[in-house]
Design an enzyme around this catalytic site. Structure first.
Site, mmCIF file in Angstrom:
data_model
loop_
_atom_site.group_PDB
_atom_site.id
_atom_site.type_symbol
_atom_site.label_atom_id
_atom_site.label_comp_id
_atom_site.label_asym_id
_atom_site.label_seq_id
_atom_site.Cartn_x
_atom_site.Cartn_y
_atom_site.Cartn_z
ATOM 1 N N THR A 54 62.316 48.047 34.163
ATOM 2 C CA THR A 54 63.237 49.146 34.462
ATOM 3 C C THR A 54 64.164 49.433 33.282
ATOM 4 O OG1 THR A 54 64.852 49.896 36.121
ATOM 5 C CG2 THR A 54 65.075 47.641 35.374
ATOM 6 N N THR A 109 63.414 47.095 44.501
ATOM 7 C CA THR A 109 63.898 48.256 43.760
ATOM 8 C C THR A 109 65.183 48.723 44.447
ATOM 9 O OG1 THR A 109 63.363 50.509 43.017
ATOM 10 C CG2 THR A 109 62.451 49.833 45.128
ATOM 11 N N GLY A 110 66.011 49.422 43.695
ATOM 12 C CA GLY A 110 67.256 49.899 44.286
ATOM 13 C C GLY A 110 68.459 49.324 43.565
ATOM 14 N N LEU A 111 69.606 49.457 44.172
ATOM 15 C CA LEU A 111 70.838 49.037 43.498
ATOM 16 C C LEU A 111 70.810 47.531 43.228
ATOM 17 C CD1 LEU A 111 73.606 50.106 42.492
ATOM 18 C CD2 LEU A 111 74.531 49.235 44.641
ATOM 19 N N GLY A 112 70.656 47.185 41.940
ATOM 20 C CA GLY A 112 70.430 45.798 41.555
ATOM 21 C C GLY A 112 71.500 44.848 42.035
ATOM 22 N N SER A 159 63.460 56.208 34.723
ATOM 23 C CA SER A 159 64.105 54.951 35.091
ATOM 24 C C SER A 159 63.313 53.713 34.670
ATOM 25 C CB SER A 159 64.364 54.907 36.595
ATOM 26 O OG SER A 159 63.164 55.147 37.266
ATOM 27 N N ARG A 196 75.399 45.930 31.247
ATOM 28 C CA ARG A 196 75.039 45.658 32.649
ATOM 29 C C ARG A 196 73.564 45.249 32.756
ATOM 30 N NH1 ARG A 196 71.119 47.717 36.557
ATOM 31 N NH2 ARG A 196 72.049 47.604 38.618
ATOM 32 N N ILE A 197 73.327 44.218 33.533
ATOM 33 C CA ILE A 197 71.972 43.753 33.803
ATOM 34 C C ILE A 197 71.753 43.842 35.305
ATOM 35 C CG2 ILE A 197 70.480 41.696 33.780
ATOM 36 C CD1 ILE A 197 71.989 40.907 31.147
ATOM 37 N N GLY A 198 70.613 44.363 35.713
ATOM 38 C CA GLY A 198 70.323 44.532 37.134
ATOM 39 C C GLY A 198 69.546 43.361 37.709
ATOM 40 N N ASP A 199 68.904 43.613 38.823
ATOM 41 C CA ASP A 199 68.131 42.566 39.496
ATOM 42 C C ASP A 199 66.766 42.317 38.863
ATOM 43 O OD1 ASP A 199 67.593 45.274 40.511
ATOM 44 O OD2 ASP A 199 66.066 44.267 41.734
ATOM 45 N N THR A 229 62.681 51.838 39.631
ATOM 46 C CA THR A 229 62.077 50.669 38.989
ATOM 47 C C THR A 229 60.661 50.473 39.482
ATOM 48 O OG1 THR A 229 64.166 49.536 38.817
ATOM 49 C CG2 THR A 229 62.227 48.132 38.973
#
Ligand code: ASP
Length: 328
Positions: free
Chosen positions: A206, A239-242, A85, A216-219, A188
């Site tokens: 990450t 960390t986790g679902l962005g 990841s 898609r772009i996360g946090d 992450t």
């Protein structure tokens, strides 16, 4: 994977990490600071934080720069072939392409990030180049890749690692996107650190959620979501679902709660409560936060059990289980 969730303690006493120079400066500084904090201090998410902290600590001793330290630390994870990841060995998006997000920040407000970037082995160093060599904060996609080429970053071949290819082939049998709490796609690395003088810095890198939509772009590359640092207050990373973290500007929220007087632990717990309130389907969402304040006090909290973090001080580098809102 099972290794990742085990509680591990790694003493640094007697190892290269326990360096007398750092210990001495820590002791001197603590005389003037609040009793419960420790400096220097480096924290990072998950058990890959242990080797990352080790590299960060060595770099802090080498250059004395907390910024250098948080960059060097997560570069270790970006190369970890066991980690699916972070880095180019990470699990790909649903088109079979691995795209990376990273950010870096110092306590004076300097920051840089890259998002949706391909073929770059060390996105954290590219994020630092954005911070130091451009007038911008964030570069994405092809523009980030062009900037990398101009800065002399080598482009890696676009080929999935054996493990990632196997996992992707398996996923393609059903092609269902369903986040599962605490599996490999929530790992992450976010790292935050404070030096003996109280200067703060943080980094976050990450490959994002496995099998995400292309683009898609996360946090993690969003300043204030995956990372926020302010020398006047402290630092936080996530960390986790962005998507769940972006919705509440998680890291910025924690720093602002600390500014208002909350301890790092109280701030992380409040951020988790806020995240739960603002996200539907919380039973399938994992997110965890880490924070330090300017005194070197620590906080960590997650939605569900299973989140852990590595903490390095002059006394050692240990893995600690975080508390969580839900107990099962
Ligand atoms: N926060 C990362 C993202 O949403 C992934 C993770 O930490 O699980 O891209």
């Amino acid at each position: 994977m099972s290794q990742r969730r085990k509680f591990i303690k790694q003493s640094l006493l007697g190892s290269a990490l326990f360096l007398p120079g750092v210990a001495a400066s820590c002791a001197q500084t603590n005389e003037q600071k609040t009793p419960s904090g420790e400096k220097p201090l480096i924290l990072s998410t998950w058990n890959h934080g242990l080797p990352a902290n080790q590299d960060a600590w060595a770099k802090l001793n080498e250059t004395g720069s907390i910024l250098d330290a948080v960059e060097a630390g997560v570069r270790n994870t970006e190369l970890d072939m066991e980690n699916l990841s972070v880095g180019l060995q990470g699990l790909p998006d649903r088109e079979g392409i691995t795209t990376l997000d990273a950010s870096i920040m110092t306590g004076d407000g300097s920051c840089g990030s890259v998002a949706f970037v391909r073929q770059i082995k060390h996105p954290i160093s590219l994020a630092r180049a954005v911070m130091e060599k451009t007038p911008h904060v964030m570069l994405a996609g092809e523009g980030a890749r062009q900037f990398a080429i101009a800065q002399g970053f080598p482009l890696e071949e676009e080929k999935l690692s054996t493990k990632a290819q196997e996992a992707y082939d398996q996923w393609r049998i059903t092609s269902q996107y369903k986040p599962v709490i605490n599996i490999e796609n929530h790992d992450t690395i976010g790292m935050i650190g404070i030096d003996a003088a109280g200067k703060l810095a943080g980094s976050c890198t990450t490959s994002g959620l496995a099998y995400k939509m292309h683009g898609r772009i996360g946090d993690s590359p969003i300043i204030g979501a995956g990372l926020f640092v302010d020398d006047e207050v402290g630092a936080a990373t996530a960390t986790g679902l962005g998507e769940s973290i972006i919705r509440i500007c998680g890291s910025f929220l924690i720093v602002e709660l600390m500014r208002q007087g909350r301890t790092p632990q109280e701030a992380c717990e409040e951020a988790v409560r806020r995240l739960i309130a603002k996200n539907k389907g919380i039973e399938d969402i994992q997110a965890g936060f880490l924070a330090i304040n300017k005194y070197g006090e620590v906080g960590a909290f997650a939605v569900h059990p299973g989140f852990n973090y590595a903490k390095a001080t002059a006394e050692g580098n240990v893995l600690i289980d975080s508390g969580s809102h839900f107990s099962k």
